[in-house]
Scaffold this motif. Structure first.
Motif, PDB file in Angstrom:
ATOM      1  N   HIS A  75       0.839  -1.190   0.046  1.00  0.00           N
ATOM      2  CA  HIS A  75       0.032   0.209  -0.028  1.00  0.00           C
ATOM      3  C   HIS A  75       0.742   1.131  -0.097  1.00  0.00           C
ATOM      4  O   HIS A  75       1.894   1.258   0.432  1.00  0.00           O
ATOM      5  N   PHE A  76       0.417   2.308  -0.547  1.00  0.00           N
ATOM      6  CA  PHE A  76       0.851   3.636  -0.150  1.00  0.00           C
ATOM      7  C   PHE A  76      -0.225   4.346   0.508  1.00  0.00           C
ATOM      8  O   PHE A  76      -1.414   4.384   0.014  1.00  0.00           O
ATOM      9  N   LEU A  77       0.311   4.906   1.511  1.00  0.00           N
ATOM     10  CA  LEU A  77      -1.036   5.428   2.478  1.00  0.00           C
ATOM     11  C   LEU A  77      -0.838   7.009   2.481  1.00  0.00           C
ATOM     12  O   LEU A  77       0.447   7.648   2.307  1.00  0.00           O
ATOM     13  N   GLY A  78      -1.904   7.651   2.644  1.00  0.00           N
ATOM     14  CA  GLY A  78      -1.750   9.097   2.663  1.00  0.00           C
ATOM     15  C   GLY A  78      -2.607   9.690   4.017  1.00  0.00           C
ATOM     16  O   GLY A  78      -3.055   8.630   4.887  1.00  0.00           O
ATOM     17  N   ALA A  79      -2.844  10.887   4.245  1.00  0.00           N
ATOM     18  CA  ALA A  79      -3.336  11.682   5.375  1.00  0.00           C
ATOM     19  C   ALA A  79      -4.824  10.807   5.846  1.00  0.00           C
ATOM     20  O   ALA A  79      -5.272  10.731   4.639  1.00  0.00           O
ATOM     21  N   GLY A  80      -5.000  10.625   6.830  1.00  0.00           N
ATOM     22  CA  GLY A  80      -6.439   9.989   7.335  1.00  0.00           C
ATOM     23  C   GLY A  80      -6.373   8.467   6.981  1.00  0.00           C
ATOM     24  O   GLY A  80      -7.619   7.799   7.483  1.00  0.00           O
ATOM     25  N   GLU A  81      -5.437   7.702   6.864  1.00  0.00           N
ATOM     26  CA  GLU A  81      -5.326   6.355   6.607  1.00  0.00           C
ATOM     27  C   GLU A  81      -4.841   5.624   7.846  1.00  0.00           C
ATOM     28  O   GLU A  81      -3.788   6.222   8.377  1.00  0.00           O
ATOM     29  N   MET A  82      -5.234   4.487   8.059  1.00  0.00           N
ATOM     30  CA  MET A  82      -4.698   3.951   9.310  1.00  0.00           C
ATOM     31  C   MET A  82      -3.829   2.605   8.899  1.00  0.00           C
ATOM     32  O   MET A  82      -3.878   2.214   7.719  1.00  0.00           O
ATOM     33  N   PHE A  83      -2.857   2.058   9.584  1.00  0.00           N
ATOM     34  CA  PHE A  83      -2.085   1.413   9.166  1.00  0.00           C
ATOM     35  C   PHE A  83      -1.443   0.565  10.330  1.00  0.00           C
ATOM     36  O   PHE A  83      -1.498   0.926  11.495  1.00  0.00           O
ATOM     37  N   GLY A  84      -1.176  -0.929  10.473  1.00  0.00           N
ATOM     38  CA  GLY A  84      -0.710  -1.730  11.364  1.00  0.00           C
ATOM     39  C   GLY A  84      -1.702  -1.895  12.549  1.00  0.00           C
ATOM     40  O   GLY A  84      -1.307  -2.503  13.608  1.00  0.00           O
ATOM     41  N   THR A  85      -3.048  -1.469  12.216  1.00  0.00           N
ATOM     42  CA  THR A  85      -3.835  -1.460  13.293  1.00  0.00           C
ATOM     43  C   THR A  85      -4.407  -3.051  13.741  1.00  0.00           C
ATOM     44  O   THR A  85      -4.988  -3.162  14.932  1.00  0.00           O
ATOM     45  N   LEU A  86      -4.403  -3.661  12.744  1.00  0.00           N
ATOM     46  CA  LEU A  86      -5.269  -4.954  12.885  1.00  0.00           C
ATOM     47  C   LEU A  86      -3.983  -5.879  13.077  1.00  0.00           C
ATOM     48  O   LEU A  86      -4.409  -7.276  13.465  1.00  0.00           O
ATOM     49  N   ALA A  87      -2.722  -5.396  13.151  1.00  0.00           N
ATOM     50  CA  ALA A  87      -1.778  -6.678  13.627  1.00  0.00           C
ATOM     51  C   ALA A  87      -2.194  -7.161  15.168  1.00  0.00           C
ATOM     52  O   ALA A  87      -1.732  -8.365  15.201  1.00  0.00           O
ATOM     53  N   MET A  88      -2.440  -6.406  15.759  1.00  0.00           N
ATOM     54  CA  MET A  88      -2.709  -7.110  17.132  1.00  0.00           C
ATOM     55  C   MET A  88      -3.770  -8.232  17.351  1.00  0.00           C
ATOM     56  O   MET A  88      -3.840  -8.947  18.000  1.00  0.00           O
TER      57      MET A  88
END
Lengths: 238, 89
Positions: A75-88
């Motif tokens: 992915h390329f992420l920009g402002a307003g996007e979430m990442f790594g959140t579901l890894a937990m």
């Protein structure tokens, strides 16, 4: 001392969709903000997932490295996007690395904080489920595509092997010069009669083969080869 | 060099691709250069040069010209790209 960002920054993030104003304020109050210089590795693949992240400003790329060392930008992420959140929820390890492509501002929540927020505001947990469900659906769709492609290629290869063995040039194409039932083809390719029938019918519809109960003629030999060999799409030239 | 003078075969668009490659193995680079999937293909014994050219969207006169030039020793050189898809209607 980390400062709390404006709750408006959460607007449009699927994890916090349909949250009451109070709940949003609670979420923001527990977030930590930090500036990340360009080129920083925010987390590495395989690291323990310590937090959920959201990008407020800048660009981040998510890169996964395969067992063979090959890197894929997911992915390329920009402002307003979430990442790594579901890894937990995915074994507690980050499945890919996150790299700051530009100077970035991110907010993050530690895992215990996020868990506590979910308990206080079940809407967040439901949103997480719906995000996971959608991703799961995408994975299933892709898996089906891959397995369908593979079985088509196997059937095409089986026909080509038979052509090599018993091909005969006829008016309409290349005939496999011995009785061949769809059940035979299913057994040769380790698939079901149903799949062979469906595949051959599709190819008949496209004019690639013509078959009767016991006979197969390949009417468009080149297209069958293209399927079997998974040849790249033709480049437009001249 | 292929034993041109010893062969009584004459290159023609109606020859099957496999037969051509068996008779004149040195012509292989022409097919690679044209990104044709013919060399080693199961269908090569059943497809004429004309049909093979057509299915790759290539004018068969152009292919024949290049094959004749190759017989005269003017062979294309690599690196060659992988074969292109073919047989699209």
């Amino acid at each position: 001392m980390p400062h709390s960002p404006d709750p408006a920054v959460l607007h449009g993030m699927p994890l916090f969709k349909a949250l009451e104003r109070e709940a949003l304020a609670d979420v923001v109050r527990h977030a930590q903000t930090r500036l990340i210089p360009k080129g920083t590795r925010i987390f590495s693949q395989g690291d323990e997932a310590l937090a959920g992240h959201a990008l407020i400003d800048g660009q981040v790329k998510i890169v996964q490295t395969g067992p063979d060392g090959q890197q894929v930008v997911l992915h390329f992420l920009g402002a307003g996007e979430m990442f790594g959140t579901l890894a937990m929820f995915m074994g507690g390890k980050y499945p890919a690395e996150a790299l700051a492509v530009t100077d970035c501002v991110e907010i993050h929540w530690s895992v215990p904080t996020m868990m506590a927020l979910m308990e206080r505001h079940p809407r967040i947990a439901l949103n997480a489920l719906s995000i996971l469900g959608r991703r799961f659906g995408e994975v299933q769709k892709r898996l089906r595509e891959i397995s369908t492609e593979r079985v088509e290629r196997r059937i095409a290869h089986a026909l080509l092997r038979l052509v090599r063995q018993a091909g005969r040039r006829v008016e309409t194409g290349v005939e496999i010069d011995f009785p061949l039932s769809r059940q035979d083809l299913a057994e040769m390719t380790g698939t079901t009669l149903h799949t062979v029938s469906r595949t051959l019918s599709a190819w008949e519809g496209q004019g690639i083969v013509a078959s009767t109960r016991q006979h197969v003629v390949i009417t468009e030999p080149h297209r069958l080869v293209a399927i079997a060999e998974d040849l790249p799409a033709p480049k437009q030239k001249d | 060099m292929p034993p041109l003078s010893l062969s009584n075969q004459v290159l023609s668009p109606d020859m099957m691709v496999a037969e051509v490659l068996e008779t004149w193995p040195d012509l292989l680079p022409v097919f690679l250069y044209r990104r044709m999937a013919c060399p080693g293909c199961s269908m090569a014994p059943f497809m004429t040069l004309h049909e093979a050219a057509q299915s790759h969207g290539l004018d068969s006169d152009v292919l024949m010209e290049e094959l004749r030039e190759a017989l005269d020793g003017k062979l294309p050189s690599g690196p060659f790209l992988p074969p292109l898809s073919h047989g699209q209607p």
